[in-house]
Design an enzyme around this catalytic site. Sequence first.
Site, PDB file in Angstrom:
ATOM      1  N   ASP A  80      31.397  16.805  13.460  1.00 21.80           N
ATOM      2  CA  ASP A  80      31.224  17.997  14.288  1.00 21.80           C
ATOM      3  C   ASP A  80      29.992  18.735  13.805  1.00 21.80           C
ATOM      4  OD1 ASP A  80      32.268  20.431  12.433  1.00 21.80           O
ATOM      5  OD2 ASP A  80      33.632  18.735  12.189  1.00 21.80           O
ATOM      6  N   ASP A 169      38.601  26.199  18.691  1.00 21.11           N
ATOM      7  CA  ASP A 169      38.491  26.323  17.241  1.00 21.11           C
ATOM      8  C   ASP A 169      39.057  27.683  16.862  1.00 21.11           C
ATOM      9  OD1 ASP A 169      37.747  26.662  14.612  1.00 21.11           O
ATOM     10  OD2 ASP A 169      35.607  26.294  14.930  1.00 21.11           O
ATOM     11  N   GLU A 171      40.642  29.749  13.776  1.00 20.33           N
ATOM     12  CA  GLU A 171      40.731  29.713  12.312  1.00 20.33           C
ATOM     13  C   GLU A 171      40.368  31.071  11.740  1.00 20.33           C
ATOM     14  OE1 GLU A 171      37.278  27.876  10.291  1.00 20.33           O
ATOM     15  OE2 GLU A 171      36.812  26.980  12.255  1.00 20.33           O
TER      16      GLU A 171
END
Length: 281
Positions: A80, A169, A171
Amino acid sequence: MPVHRSGTAKTLRPRLAAAGTLLSALALLLTLPGAASAADSSVIPERGTARMGQGVIAHDGQKGGAAPIGTAAVQTEGVDVSSHQGNVAWSTLWNSGVKWAYVKATEGTYYKNTYFAQQYNGSYNVGMIRGSYHFATPDTTSGAAQANYFVDNGGGWSRDGKTLPGVLDIEWNPYGAQCYGKTQAGMVAWIRDFVNTYKARTGRDAVIYTATSWWTTCTGNNASFGTTNPLWVARYNTTVGELPAGWGFYTMWQYTSSGPTVGDHNRFNGALDRVQALANG
């Protein structure tokens, strides 16, 4: 005539002593619980610079960093990348065995990756199966607003056999409180808003990228996404460890951070034909 400075010296001594006491007190204060958060406020990164896995080492640590061990099943290497990698040497990665990639497209509703075209098209052109990801900031706008922004700026999907579904994503917050000031129920609702909107726009269930420790803290280890959204779990170790509630297996595992030039390394839980199957939906 000599100048007498004894009075000045007598005046300075107590001042110096007081200053020394103050410095000692400050040093002690910085060792107390919570002091680090105040000190760290001076290094909050610029908005838009967040990248996948940024908080993993800071919160979970990195142990090992070598290739994963103990996985009997065939797994497929991937990377990534974000603007931190700039123009990526995709041919070099392809020749090293990397067969799939995810590229950061957006963050919040205020940032688009300036290297997105080179990274997204470049990975495709060398033969990789690739997709894009969105770095969530649940404290800035709604889940629906961010899903729409993502789809409108590189997060779409097409059944061409080489495009993976988009990734949420979700987090640690690099800009402030780790759970973005949300309650566990509020965070679950925000994620639900994002994934529902993404599916309505694309017909695909978004992949959820997270770390077990963050998920446990910020969603209460909610188990309601495991039957619909593929899991991309972050754990920088030689084993994947415990998964978040609701998922019996992971689809992808980010197992190490390799620095700014080549991005983070990942394993897809299956052979290349399983990567293709996820792309095809």
